[in-house]
Design an enzyme around this catalytic site. Structure first.
Site, PDB file in Angstrom:
ATOM      1  N   GLY A  11     -25.490   1.588  18.050  1.00  0.00           N
ATOM      2  CA  GLY A  11     -24.435   0.729  18.585  1.00  0.00           C
ATOM      3  C   GLY A  11     -23.306   0.511  17.588  1.00  0.00           C
ATOM      4  N   ARG A  15     -18.405  -6.934  17.861  1.00  0.00           N
ATOM      5  CA  ARG A  15     -18.090  -8.312  17.463  1.00  0.00           C
ATOM      6  C   ARG A  15     -18.052  -8.524  15.952  1.00  0.00           C
ATOM      7  NH1 ARG A  15     -21.295 -12.718  19.934  1.00  0.00           N
ATOM      8  NH2 ARG A  15     -23.046 -11.312  20.262  1.00  0.00           N
ATOM      9  N   ARG A 420     -11.833   1.883 -42.363  1.00  0.00           N
ATOM     10  CA  ARG A 420     -10.862   0.823 -42.130  1.00  0.00           C
ATOM     11  C   ARG A 420      -9.874   0.857 -43.275  1.00  0.00           C
ATOM     12  NH1 ARG A 420     -15.468  -3.674 -43.419  1.00  0.00           N
ATOM     13  NH2 ARG A 420     -15.331  -3.583 -45.680  1.00  0.00           N
TER      14      ARG A 420
END
Ligand code: UD1
Ligand code: CA
Length: 445
Positions: A11, A15, A420
């Site tokens: 289905g 709705r 770094r």
């Protein structure tokens, strides 16, 4: 006796007001059709057949994902529930045993209830319920224990409409008898459909016995609108919370914890408030999930502690005693026993060895804009805070990365990696700089 499930899911569900076929709307993170399959599969059926029509391809795909062995029957036109069952029977025409028909949009029927249907010795068994508001449900006309017929609301007389015992849609019947009864259905009714419900009169006319098994109305709750979907989600969560507590899970505030259909939590797991379990989560005994965590597709082992405020995404595999702290995200990564990831970190496509510590602010840079790459971190490693690990990259056992390092090359076992800029101190410069700036501000007044 052998059992086959037939699930009607062709289905459209007008709705719902949606592009998505109704049975693909979700509760508990799983499509409605998977809930129906899961309930039926608790009875260990030999086969499952899902009848698809609207959005056939998408529904078939979702079914395959949940159960690769489920068969698909195609119903090109929705000519009624009887016609839908006929399509399923064609698909499994050689099956011998009982058929249990369920609806794809009715997710709450308990396995115990289904068992009662399958155990009945009547020729046809229908699951019925006393409806508080019978509305447009089909009505069950009974005499004593015997079911005489089912009348659809559209076709019912005033007297029949006054009946409150309603049809859930679930039926159970021997396969060859069902095939025979369905073949004899006609569509000369108010809807012009082949009603499955008419098989009761067919069976009675052959002198066969039809019976009703009753269940609480709550179990037959079907979903037709978004409002019903939301209500169903709430009901699902209520059940899942109760089940978790029953199984020995501690929750401070169960009403704020959300489960998926397949959530599995071991005994003595503790769950803080506001935790969401998406699909595919398993948590072993004794692990603890603190407040505000979001988990999906992950496995958490014994003794692990997660959160607060952690996010575990699909493929996060956490071994025993792993600790994941606040604002940590883990995706597609294996964390070995005793790994600690305390704060503000992203680990994606990463392997981490035993007892490694990942410092705050660590990020695995796993994506170059096109490809994803893996990061491999050994055992007993110390990843300094704010380390960027540019994948693919490997950090050997017992290595250490300096805080703030951007690691682009492999780090050998036992090495310290520093990547770094070097720090320079200029004595007295800050004092001079501030004097200059304050003088400038005073001159502006
Ligand atoms: C049906 C029952 C009714 C029962 C009610 C319970 C019939 C004739 N009526 O009515 O007695 O009280 O369910 O909710 O059986 N489907 C298909 N193909 C079709 C038609 C339907 O796969 O051709 C599927 C739908 O996707 C749905 C289920 O069957 O999952 C039920 O169909 P629906 O149209 O909702 O039936 P109702 O009119 O509600
Ligand atoms: Ca319906």
């Amino acid at each position: 006796m052998a059992l086959a499930l037939v699930i009607l899911a062709a289905g459209q569900g007008t709705r719902m007001n949606s592009d998505l076929p109704k049975v693909l709307h979700q509760i508990g993170g799983a499509p409605l059709v998977a809930h129906a399959l899961a309930a039926g599969q608790r009875l260990a059926p030999e086969k499952s057949v899902v009848v698809v029509g609207h959005g056939a391809e998408a529904v078939a795909k979702a079914v395959g994902k949940f159960d690769p062995e489920a068969e698909i029957a195609y119903q090109p036109e929705q000519l009624g529930t009887g016609h839908a069952v006929a399509q399923a029977l064609l698909q499994i025409s050689s099956f011998e045993g009982k058929i249990l028909v369920l609806y794809g949009d009715t997710p709450f029927i308990r396995p115990e209830t289904l068992e009662a249907l399958v155990k009945s010795t009547a020729d046809v068994v229908v699951l019925g319920f006393e409806a508080a508001d019978p509305g447009r449900y089909g009505r069950l006309v009974v005499e004593g224990d015997r079911l005489e017929k089912i009348v659809e609301f559209k076709d019912a007389s005033e007297e029949e409409r006054a009946l409150t015992l309603c049809n859930s849609g679930v039926i159970c019947c021997d396969a060859s008898l069902l095939a025979l009864l369905v073949r004899e259905l006609k569509n000369d009714n108010a809807a012009g459909e082949y009603y499955l419900t008419d098989i009761i009169e067919g069976a009675r006319s052959k002198g066969l016995v039809a019976e009703v098994v009753r269940c609480p109305e709550e179990e037959t709750l079907g979903i037709n609108t978004r409002a019903e979907l939301a209500r169903a989600e709430a009901l699902f969560q209520t059940r899942a919370r109760a089940e978790a507590l029953e199984n020995g899970v501690s929750m401070v505030d169960p009403a704020t914890v959300y489960f998926a259909l397949d959530t599995w939590l071991g005994r003595d797991v503790t769950v803080g408030p506001n935790v969401v379990f998406g699909p595919g989560v398993t948590v072993e005994s004794g692990a603890s999930i603190e407040a505000f965590c979001h988990l999906e597709g992950c496995h958490i082992s014994r003794g692990a502690t997660i959160g607060p405020f952690a996010r575990l995404r699909p493929g996060a595999e956490l071994a025993e005693d792993v600790h994941i702290g606040n604002f940590v995200e883990v995706k597609n990564s294996l964390l070995a026993e005793g790994v600690k990831v305390g704060h503000l970190t992203y680990l994606g496509d990463t392997n981490v060895g035993e007892h490694t510590n990942i410092g705050a602010g660590t990020i695995t840079c796993n994506y170059d804009g096109v490809f994803k790459h893996r990061t491999t971190i050994g055992a007993n490693v110390f990843i300094g805070s704010d380390t960027m690990l540019v994948a693919p990259v490997t950090v050997g056992d017992g290595a250490l990365t300096g805080s703030g390092s951007t690691i682009t090359e492999d780090v050998p076992a036992g090495a310290v990696a520093l990547a770094r800029a070097k720090q320079v101190n200029k004595p007295g410069l800050a004092v001079k700089l501030f004097e200059m700036l304050r003088a400038k501000k005073a001159a502006l007044k």
